[in-house]
Design a protein around this motif. Sequence first.
Motif, mmCIF file in Angstrom:
data_model
loop_
_atom_site.group_PDB
_atom_site.id
_atom_site.type_symbol
_atom_site.label_atom_id
_atom_site.label_comp_id
_atom_site.label_asym_id
_atom_site.label_seq_id
_atom_site.Cartn_x
_atom_site.Cartn_y
_atom_site.Cartn_z
ATOM 1 N N GLN A 48 0.829 -1.202 0.000
ATOM 2 C CA GLN A 48 0.000 0.000 0.000
ATOM 3 C C GLN A 48 0.865 1.253 0.000
ATOM 4 N N GLU A 49 1.913 1.240 0.798
ATOM 5 C CA GLU A 49 2.806 2.399 0.857
ATOM 6 C C GLU A 49 3.467 2.641 -0.501
ATOM 7 N N GLU A 50 3.911 1.589 -1.153
ATOM 8 C CA GLU A 50 4.548 1.748 -2.459
ATOM 9 C C GLU A 50 3.555 2.262 -3.499
ATOM 10 N N PHE A 51 2.326 1.755 -3.472
ATOM 11 C CA PHE A 51 1.308 2.241 -4.398
ATOM 12 C C PHE A 51 1.031 3.727 -4.153
ATOM 13 N N GLN A 52 0.994 4.127 -2.888
ATOM 14 C CA GLN A 52 0.773 5.540 -2.558
ATOM 15 C C GLN A 52 1.935 6.398 -3.056
ATOM 16 N N ARG A 53 3.153 5.910 -2.886
ATOM 17 C CA ARG A 53 4.322 6.655 -3.374
ATOM 18 C C ARG A 53 4.275 6.811 -4.896
ATOM 19 N N GLU A 54 3.863 5.741 -5.592
ATOM 20 C CA GLU A 54 3.734 5.818 -7.043
ATOM 21 C C GLU A 54 2.689 6.863 -7.437
ATOM 22 N N ASP A 55 1.565 6.874 -6.715
ATOM 23 C CA ASP A 55 0.511 7.858 -6.993
ATOM 24 C C ASP A 55 1.023 9.277 -6.776
ATOM 25 N N ILE A 56 1.783 9.474 -5.713
ATOM 26 C CA ILE A 56 2.317 10.806 -5.418
ATOM 27 C C ILE A 56 3.311 11.225 -6.497
ATOM 28 N N ARG A 57 4.201 10.301 -6.905
ATOM 29 C CA ARG A 57 5.146 10.620 -7.979
ATOM 30 C C ARG A 57 4.405 10.998 -9.261
#
Length: 67
Positions: A48-57
């Motif tokens: 979930q954290e990685e998906f959120q980071r991808e969304d933010i990028r």
Amino acid sequence: MKTLKLQVPDRVAETLEELVRAGWFMDESEAVRQALAEFTQRHRLQLQEEFQREDIRWALGVKDARR
């Protein structure tokens, strides 16, 4: 349910076959489903954290592109 086709190293395939023969799983598909379910459950927060980071990028990239 989605069907996946995958290749695994021979040793992994042999281990799956042994586990099925020993009665741990009904078939290889069940073993793989259980392994994937356990992996995603154990790593849910990290995923979930990685998906959120991808969304933010992605969002930051869109913002920069609009400037």
